[in-house]
Design an enzyme around this catalytic site. Structure first.
Site, PDB file in Angstrom:
ATOM      1  N   GLY A 467       0.822  -1.199   0.000  1.00 25.83           N
ATOM      2  CA  GLY A 467       0.000   0.000   0.000  1.00 25.83           C
ATOM      3  C   GLY A 467       0.851   1.242   0.000  1.00 25.83           C
ATOM      4  O   GLY A 467       0.345   2.371   0.012  1.00 25.83           O
ATOM      5  N   ALA A 510      12.656   1.688  -2.018  1.00 27.56           N
ATOM      6  CA  ALA A 510      13.066   2.697  -3.003  1.00 27.56           C
ATOM      7  C   ALA A 510      14.583   2.777  -3.119  1.00 27.56           C
ATOM      8  O   ALA A 510      15.129   2.843  -4.229  1.00 27.56           O
ATOM      9  CB  ALA A 510      12.493   4.061  -2.621  1.00 27.56           C
ATOM     10  N   ARG A 625      16.712  12.150  -3.037  1.00 27.49           N
ATOM     11  CA  ARG A 625      15.838  12.406  -4.172  1.00 27.49           C
ATOM     12  C   ARG A 625      14.488  11.725  -3.985  1.00 27.49           C
ATOM     13  O   ARG A 625      14.423  10.522  -3.701  1.00 27.49           O
ATOM     14  CB  ARG A 625      16.491  11.888  -5.459  1.00 27.49           C
ATOM     15  CG  ARG A 625      15.800  12.350  -6.734  1.00 27.49           C
ATOM     16  CD  ARG A 625      16.512  11.792  -7.966  1.00 27.49           C
ATOM     17  NE  ARG A 625      16.107  12.495  -9.175  1.00 27.49           N
ATOM     18  CZ  ARG A 625      16.447  12.130 -10.406  1.00 27.49           C
ATOM     19  NH1 ARG A 625      17.212  11.060 -10.584  1.00 27.49           N
ATOM     20  NH2 ARG A 625      16.044  12.820 -11.452  1.00 27.49           N
ATOM     21  N   GLU A 701       9.270   5.018   7.115  1.00 28.30           N
ATOM     22  CA  GLU A 701       9.178   4.993   8.576  1.00 28.30           C
ATOM     23  C   GLU A 701       9.641   6.281   9.233  1.00 28.30           C
ATOM     24  O   GLU A 701       9.395   6.501  10.419  1.00 28.30           O
ATOM     25  CB  GLU A 701       9.989   3.804   9.102  1.00 28.30           C
ATOM     26  CG  GLU A 701       9.347   2.484   8.730  1.00 28.30           C
ATOM     27  CD  GLU A 701      10.240   1.286   8.939  1.00 28.30           C
ATOM     28  OE1 GLU A 701      10.163   0.668  10.011  1.00 28.30           O
ATOM     29  OE2 GLU A 701      10.998   0.947   8.017  1.00 28.30           O
TER      30      GLU A 701
END
Length: 735
Positions: A467, A510, A625, A701
């Site tokens: 999600g 990521a 980024r 987080e």
């Protein structure tokens, strides 16, 4: 084509979710499934004397009933992930709510009703259910015996101990803070659908690391890893609880194998709270010594956390907070674990850092008040240029910029000078701030990328989307790397049979996937170029590959140009593919990588009832980024909401008999829309190329860390009452 990196791209999976087409664990169709329901113990410690299952076996639709007296064969899980006991293999009861039986029936309702008919008798023993009774605990070994010590001490020359450094300090703050267990409560309940075909097992289950999940299930059911596949296409939240393969997955799998039919087992909300981990109960003591000008001279952070005998998460709240945030000549960290007879603990969003930051940032606020300093000025005065506990330098650290930008956006200059003095009607108004920090990880990962003759680009990795927006992030990075529109990118995620990708844990996705995709894209362009010069009939046949260029999905050379779909058609190939090559070198161990942030909060507290409310919240982050503006903002806001819930609402105390006091969402309170004002979130605009070529660090987080402290510090500013236990309760705010 302009780059989609950092833009506000709509979620690529949004339509699937809002139309109900996205398939979660229980949505995958299987042939003639049976349904399981677990029976759990009613005592915290002891031994099963007997179990009466006759009524359950005779109930409508029941196919099988399994207990320690008639068990299914299970094996231990690999060490290090989740629980260390094996249900139904002996009669020992290790915690209240332990699985002691499994009922399988034709429908889920029949299984649930029959499970309620099972009765058990016990020989009860005394249980360790109190954290305070087990203090001081034993030193934490940390997550890895090969890693750095979780309890470092760094002393200036001539200083004999941290206590001596504190005694020599001009000003000392000494604060003790407590926190009860918290529960993950993801929206999707924990469940498993297990299907066997020709000695191969397919498991449909929400997992944060499908390859690890598959390996764990394989070990527990006695199968080889190559015969187990885990599919987690869509996952309704994890927050850490879906990292291990808990016992319900293995039970469903062995029941399905024995019965020769698929078995679907979904835990109730209360069972999920007990059987799939929780944030441990914790007590912390922080002592800060400083000169009169605010320079920190000594920092001591002690903690003692619940550590169940059945295994779980060894909570170390100081390592990545107190060990990282502020410069000091003397630092001592002492993190301990208290053995208890409670359900397994596990990592929960910002697992160490959120509770650790609450303690440290509360103490920093107390020190600022004691010194009469602006809390931002105190933090800037002690800004660290190297990691205090290790001496490493950072890939990038722009925390000071976060303080300044956040203060300006929030209007910090207009804050109260004296706590408890701003009154608006029946409400006391106050502001507070806190720092955020979370480690960034640059572990190697791999993806497979394909160019297909349909004109599509397919990116495949085992990483699931919880999600968080991974489908969108992967599509954006692939679109940018290959210069094709996002609607031509297809992300295949959440399947243990796909390339390793990144684990959806520790805000890693990521930071690992972006460079892996870019690297695979370069390899894919090389493969396509080679195909173009080797294929008969290609406009580039026989040419030197060095004279060709790839641009926006096309190979170009001189006056010739062809799309990858056209080249594949000429070559009679449905696709070409490439994998992420191995990294050229391991990460530099002399560099540390973290995300940073600054939270600013304004609260109001009712003078007569003590009711606290959030008026506004501003946060500025340093995350390198940003790849997807929409999903990044969503993750940061969600983390802050998580922190607000922990500050004001969330608690699941363990009663003396070992029972969690809150077993449902009526008793376990989470923040809802009425609790949350509009949240102002932004980030610094730069790329951390020292961290990775993609320059992006994880952020899922980071928003949780420090946000509870900002709330509690604002409450002190409003009322003059310092609250050191979470959550903040009304009785604590009534004088």
């Amino acid at each position: 084509m302009s780059t989609p990196i950092g833009s506000d791209v709509a979620r690529v999976d949004g339509r699937l979710k809002v139309t109900g087409a996205a398939r979660y664990t229980a949505d995958h169709p299987v042939d003639r499934p049976l349904h399981g329901h677990v029976v759990v113990s009613a005592i915290a410690r002891g031994r099963l004397r007997s179990m009466d299952v006759d009524a359950a076996r005779g109930a409508p639709g029941v196919v099988a009933v399994h207990t320690p007296f008639a068990p299914l064969r299970l094996y231990p899980a690999p060490p290090g992930f989740g629980e260390n006991y094996v249900p139904l293999q002996d009669r020992e009861v290790r915690f209240r709510g332990q699985i002691i039986g499994l009922v399988v029936a034709v429908t889920s309702e029949q299984a649930r009703d029959a499970a309620a008919l099972v009765t058990a008798t016990y020989d009860q023993a005394s249980a360790r259910t109190s954290l305070s009774a087990g203090l001081p605990g034993v030193p934490s070994p940390g997550m890895s015996p090969e890693g750095p010590s979780p309890n470092p001490t760094v002393l200036a020359p001539g200083v004999r101990s941290i206590d001596a450094a504190l005694r020599a300090s001009a000003v000392v703050v000494d604060t003790t803070l407590r926190q009860e267990p918290q529960s993950h409560v993801p929206m999707e309940p924990h469940g498993t659908t297990a299907v066997w075909q020709h000695d191969h097992l397919t498991v449909y289950s929400g997992s944060q690391i499908p390859p690890l999940y598959a390996a764990t299930v394989a070990a527990r059911v006695g199968a080889t890893p190559d015969r187990v596949r885990v599919i987690s296409t869509f996952v309704g939240g994890g927050f850490g609880a879906r990292v291990p393969a808990w016992s319900e997955a293995a039970l469903a799998a062995v029941a399905a194998r024995e019965l020769g039919r698929p078995v679907r087992l979904t835990l109730t909300r209360e069972q999920s709270m007990i059987l799939t981990g929780h944030r441990p109960a914790l007590t912390q003591r922080v002592r800060l010594g400083a000169d009169r000008d605010g320079t920190l001279t000594a920092v001591s952070h002690q903690s003692a956390a619940e550590m169940p005998a059945v295994g779980g998460w060894p909570l170390t709240p100081a390592t990545e907070t107190t060990g990282v945030l502020y410069r000091t000549r003397n630092l001592a960290i002492d993190q301990r674990l208290v053995p208890m007879d409670t359900p397994a603990t596990w990592a929960m969003r910002g697992p160490n850092e959120a509770p650790g930051a609450f303690a440290l940032e509360t103490a920093m606020d107390e020190l600022a008040v004691t010194l009469g300093m602006d809390p931002i000025e105190l933090r800037l005065r002690n800004e660290a240029t190297t990691v205090p506990a290790t001496g490493q330098t950072w890939t990038s650290r722009r925390l000071a910029d976060c303080y300044r930008a956040g203060a300006e956006r929030f209007g910090w200059a207009g804050r109260n000078r004296v706590p408890g003095t701003r009154v608006e009607g029946d409400w006391l108004i106050g502001t507070g701030m806190a720092s955020a920090v979370y480690p960034a990880h640059a572990d190697p990962g791999a993806v497979r990328m394909q160019l297909r003759d349909t004109g599509q680009v397919v990116v495949s990795a085992s990483t699931p989307d919880l999600g968080t927006g991974t489908y969108t992030m992967v599509s954006i990075v692939a679109s940018d790397a290959l210069g094709v529109p996002i609607d031509r990118v297809v992300a295949e995620l959440g399947d243990s049979s796909l390339p390793l990708g990144a684990p959806a844990v520790g805000s890693r996705a990521a930071g690992i996937l972006a460079p892996a995709i870019r690297s695979a894209a370069r390899a894919l362009i090389t493969t396509l170029t080679d195909l173009a010069v080797r294929t008969a009939g290609s406009p580039f046949e026989g040419r030197d590959p060095a004279g060709l260029a790839y641009r926006q999905g096309r190979i170009e050379g001189g006056a010739d140009s062809a799309s990858f779909a056209e080249l594949l058609e000429v070559a009679h190939r449905p696709a070409v593919e490439a994998m992420t090559p191995p990294p050229p070198a391991p990460p530099d161990s002399n560099l540390a990588a973290h995300g940073f942030g600054a939270h600013f909060c304004e609260v109001r507290v009712h003078r007569h009832t003590g009711e606290p409310r959030i008026n506004r919240f501003t946060s500025v982050f340093d995350v390198g980024r940003v790849l997807s503006a929409r999903t990044a903002r969503s993750q940061l806001v969600g983390g802050i909401v998580f922190g607000i819930g922990g500050a004001l609402l969330e608690t699941n105390p363990i009663e003396e008999n070992g029972r969690f006091a809150a077993g449902n969402l009526g008793d376990y309170l989470v923040a809802v829309n009425a609790d949350i004002p509009p949240i102002d979130v932004t980030w610094l605009d730069y790329t951390d190329t020292a961290f990775s070529p993609a320059g992006a660090r994880g952020l899922g987080e980071l928003g949780t860390v420090g946000s509870a402290a900002a709330v509690a510090n604002a409450i002190f500013d409003a009322t003059g009452i310092r609250v050191r236990d979470l959550p903040v309760t009304l009785d604590a705010l009534i004088r």
